[in-house]
Design an enzyme around this catalytic site. Sequence first.
Site, PDB file in Angstrom:
ATOM      1  N   GLY A  23     -12.415  38.220  82.624  1.00 53.37           N
ATOM      2  CA  GLY A  23     -11.672  37.206  81.860  1.00 53.37           C
ATOM      3  C   GLY A  23     -10.239  37.631  81.627  1.00 53.37           C
ATOM      4  O   GLY A  23      -9.304  36.829  81.768  1.00 53.37           O
ATOM      5  N   GLY A  36     -16.117  39.411  87.565  1.00 52.22           N
ATOM      6  CA  GLY A  36     -17.474  39.923  87.583  1.00 52.22           C
ATOM      7  C   GLY A  36     -18.174  39.935  88.922  1.00 52.22           C
ATOM      8  O   GLY A  36     -18.597  40.995  89.394  1.00 52.22           O
ATOM      9  N   ARG A  73     -18.061  51.916  81.223  1.00 53.14           N
ATOM     10  CA  ARG A  73     -16.970  51.675  80.256  1.00 53.14           C
ATOM     11  C   ARG A  73     -16.665  52.901  79.409  1.00 53.14           C
ATOM     12  O   ARG A  73     -15.511  53.117  79.021  1.00 53.14           O
ATOM     13  CB  ARG A  73     -17.321  50.481  79.365  1.00 53.14           C
ATOM     14  CG  ARG A  73     -17.201  49.189  80.135  1.00 53.14           C
ATOM     15  CD  ARG A  73     -17.665  48.014  79.331  1.00 53.14           C
ATOM     16  NE  ARG A  73     -17.329  46.779  80.024  1.00 53.14           N
ATOM     17  CZ  ARG A  73     -17.853  45.612  79.750  1.00 53.14           C
ATOM     18  NH1 ARG A  73     -18.747  45.496  78.783  1.00 53.14           N
ATOM     19  NH2 ARG A  73     -17.484  44.540  80.420  1.00 53.14           N
ATOM     20  N   LYS A  75     -17.713  27.377  90.604  1.00 54.76           N
ATOM     21  CA  LYS A  75     -17.076  26.124  90.197  1.00 54.76           C
ATOM     22  C   LYS A  75     -15.567  26.123  90.338  1.00 54.76           C
ATOM     23  O   LYS A  75     -14.901  27.067  89.941  1.00 54.76           O
ATOM     24  CB  LYS A  75     -17.394  25.875  88.728  1.00 54.76           C
ATOM     25  CG  LYS A  75     -18.824  25.514  88.451  1.00 54.76           C
ATOM     26  CD  LYS A  75     -18.928  25.329  86.971  1.00 54.76           C
ATOM     27  CE  LYS A  75     -20.213  24.674  86.533  1.00 54.76           C
ATOM     28  NZ  LYS A  75     -20.223  24.588  85.072  1.00 54.76           N
TER      29      LYS A  75
END
Length: 396
Positions: free
Chosen positions: A378, A355, A35, A199
């Site tokens: 996200g 991710g 990052r 999920k």
Amino acid sequence: MKTIDNLNFLNKRALVRVDFNVPLNDHFEVTDTTRIVAAIPTIKKIIELGGSVILMSHLGRPKEGPTNKYSLKHTVNTISHLLGLPVDFTDDCIGDEAYSKSGALKPGHVLLLENLRFYKEEEKGDVDFAEKLSKHGDIYVNDAFGTAHRSHASTAVIAQFFAPDAKCLGYVMANEVASIDKVINGAEAPFTAIVGGAKVSDKILIIEQLMNKANNILIGGGMAFTFVKAMGGTIGKSLCEDDKLDLATELLAKAKAKGVNLYIPTDAVIADNFANDAAIQHCNINEIPEGWMGLDISTETINTYSEVIKNSKTILWNGPMGVFEMSNFENGTKAVALAICEATKHGAYSLIGGGDSVAAINKYNLANQVSYVSTGGGALLEYIENGTLPGVSAID
Ligand code: AMP
């Protein structure tokens, strides 16, 4: 899209929101510099253009205000080393000392503010706190894609304190936004989206959005079994969200109505246990015996999915096809990754985001064989779901 290339930084103090939320070891050393490396071109460019830079970021999730463990002072040496310049630090992100340091900054100099989340006002998006932060700079630059889906003080709220010609996106943000736009708004057909992971409930919105854009949607990972059960299959003790069976049926019907090819795996690698040394069999995905669980896609599905991917011109991949962390259940994920690389080699545009698919592409050292690897899981998903992000619209 307004970037640092469109603004005049000469003798200006640029307040740059970066994402320096990096992992630290027990000795407070930075263990992954990705990052920080990503933000270096933005910082260097502002300096090259005659400006000075005040860096602000969050680090971790401090609960109780200032905590040594979450201090950004631990990152100063790494930033300085990667930038090739000294970096000054102030142990509060607002307050007299911070203002006097940022106020006295000369062109070419760099100052890092202490962790923004030492103030709970940051995550609350507090307007007064945002205004206090804004006093540090003449120009606001947002280069923190990883938090661009949050309406926090430093990521979105702060932008209102800068005139339209005194705020812009940094290069990290600009590249991310351009690559997602290319897939979502400018996709060349056939556009194939590959959605996997644990999920179905995490991915409902993205699957629904993708139905408006994609020609093919390939489902994999644990979430496939909710679809299989909804279609009447037996899935043993595979992962399943029983309260989402109706929803899975609805998604299947919606895809049909929209003419989208929604692919559900046809075969699976099954195990008697969630472990790499479990007993293993291959079977039809809708005929998994009692006591067994599906942990990867098998040969027929791999072949079908690889074929679809290789015939695509635009590819978006989010989420693994199986439990790729275990070597006996990684074949599906690896095959998909290789098919994406193959398609990219023949001219397709491929975006990998979220991710675990990023972890997978890195595991197989294939990151340089796809078009773009997104840094923000996200933020990427939310961008696709909503068509914009608070951090981006605040600049627009
Ligand atoms: P997500 O964060 O939702 O993208 O899910 C990623 C995780 O899903 C990875 O850690 C995988 O190991 C896990 N996963 C993938 N396929 C399966 C499966 N068939 N059963 C259980 N977990 C799975």
